[in-house]
Every structure is written in structure tokens, then in C-alpha cells.
Design an enzyme around this catalytic site. Sequence first.
Site, short mmCIF file in Angstrom:
data_model
loop_
_atom_site.label_atom_id
_atom_site.label_comp_id
_atom_site.label_asym_id
_atom_site.label_seq_id
_atom_site.Cartn_x
_atom_site.Cartn_y
_atom_site.Cartn_z
N ASP A 162 0.85 -1.18 0.00
CA ASP A 162 0.00 0.00 0.00
C ASP A 162 0.89 1.23 0.00
OD1 ASP A 162 0.95 0.14 2.55
OD2 ASP A 162 -0.98 -0.05 3.54
N ASN A 170 -4.86 12.87 -0.19
CA ASN A 170 -6.27 13.22 -0.38
C ASN A 170 -6.67 14.42 0.47
OD1 ASN A 170 -6.96 11.26 -2.30
ND2 ASN A 170 -7.33 9.71 -0.73
N HIS A 175 -8.94 14.68 -3.70
CA HIS A 175 -9.11 13.31 -4.20
C HIS A 175 -8.69 13.17 -5.66
CE1 HIS A 175 -11.02 11.40 -0.71
NE2 HIS A 175 -11.55 12.59 -0.48
N ASP A 179 -6.36 10.27 -6.93
CA ASP A 179 -6.68 9.37 -8.04
C ASP A 179 -5.56 9.33 -9.07
OD1 ASP A 179 -9.08 8.78 -6.86
OD2 ASP A 179 -10.31 10.02 -8.20
N ASP A 205 -5.66 2.29 -1.48
CA ASP A 205 -4.27 2.37 -1.96
C ASP A 205 -3.57 1.02 -1.87
OD1 ASP A 205 -4.17 2.20 0.78
OD2 ASP A 205 -2.50 3.59 1.00
#
Length: 225
Positions: A162, A170, A175, A179, A205
Site C-alpha cells: 500500500d 487526499n 481526491h 486518483d 491504496d
Amino acid sequence: PDVAPESLRSVQALLHTSVMITLYDGNGHPLYRIPAARESVNQLSETHADRFVNQQDYRHFMSALRRRGSVTHTVLVQTRQGVSWHEVSARSCLDAVTGGQACVVSEVDVSDLKRTEARANHLALHDALTGLPNRSFVTRNFVHTLQDALQRGMEAALIFMDLDHFKDINDTLGHAAGDELLVQMAKRLRRVVREGDLIARLGGDEFLILVTSTNIERDADAVAH
């Protein structure tokens, strides 16, 4: 003699329908095609078998027709416009002129439906953001992929990863930035793994890599690095 209105209307309907209807003799040679069927074939003389892209599909189709007298299969067929998916239905009958064995075959182009189904299946098994296989894909295919590797004498390793402090991205940049980071991460993972390795985004993630190799310790370490 006068022709019954029903007969005239049935002929008119057959002349204008988009359904491709062909009457074949007992050996699969065409006896008659309505206009829609004539427009679809590469040659008017092509046989019923010529219509099928895969001859195994044709053999299965005819076997079912002989057993049951009628059959409907969705198969790939050769058309003047190229290869298409058609729903092909057939029913055994007698030729009205000779009295010999025959079958009437109707075909409907379902290529758009097949493409929609394929797209829906792809979306169900892949992450919309990165395009990587998703958790559902892993759940459905992991055991099969692992068994296939073991049967080929290979070893396997799972790498779970991760992104550190992803929540901070974020929270501070938004966000959309998060992304974009995930999209770039997926691209980097695709570049570093070897052909045949499975990459998946499990959610958030979290990513998963399944490495298969004849020397798993060496190759898994290389991918992890």
C-alpha cells in the site's frame, strides 16, 4: 387465381425483415435465401458449414439439431461485413418442392449485445480508475492461476503493498490528486512486473502482485525491489 392477403403480407414481411432466413437441403447446400440473408453472405453458394467461423461450433450445432429437431446457438459467423456474433436458430423440415430433408435457419446479429456483455464483465472484474484487475477478479481467478503455475512446475509468491501516507495526499491536495497518484502507480507497476505476473488493485491504496517463477526467491525479490 387470386392470392390470399395473408400470403401476400407474409411475403412482404419476409422481403423486408432484418432476420436472415435460409433454407438448406439435407447436405447443407442453400435452396433459398431471403434478401436479408443474401446481403449477409460472401457468396450465394456458400454452405451452412461455410457460415461458421469455428467448425467445432458447426458440428455441435448440427448434432443438437439431429437430436432435437430444433436448436438455437450464439456463434461467430462469416459475413460480407466480417466476422459477427449471430444467434442462429434451425428447425428440421421438408423441402416444399422436392420433399427432401431440409432445415430452415434464421440468424439475428447480436454483436452489439455481445460487446455490451463483454464490457459489463470487464467492468465487474476490473478497477474503473486504474484498469487493473480488482478484488473480484482476484477472488474468482487466484486459485486457478496458482494451480496453473504449480502444474507447470513453477513457484509463486504474493507481494502486498500500500502507499504510505496516502490519506495525506487526499486531505491536502484533494481526491483528484489521489486518483492521479493511483493511476501513475498502476502504470509503474505494469512496467516493472514481468509478463505473466498478476497485478491487482484491491481497493483504496492497496495493490497485490502474484509472481510466478521457476526461481521464486530471486524473481520475487527483484519485483519487490
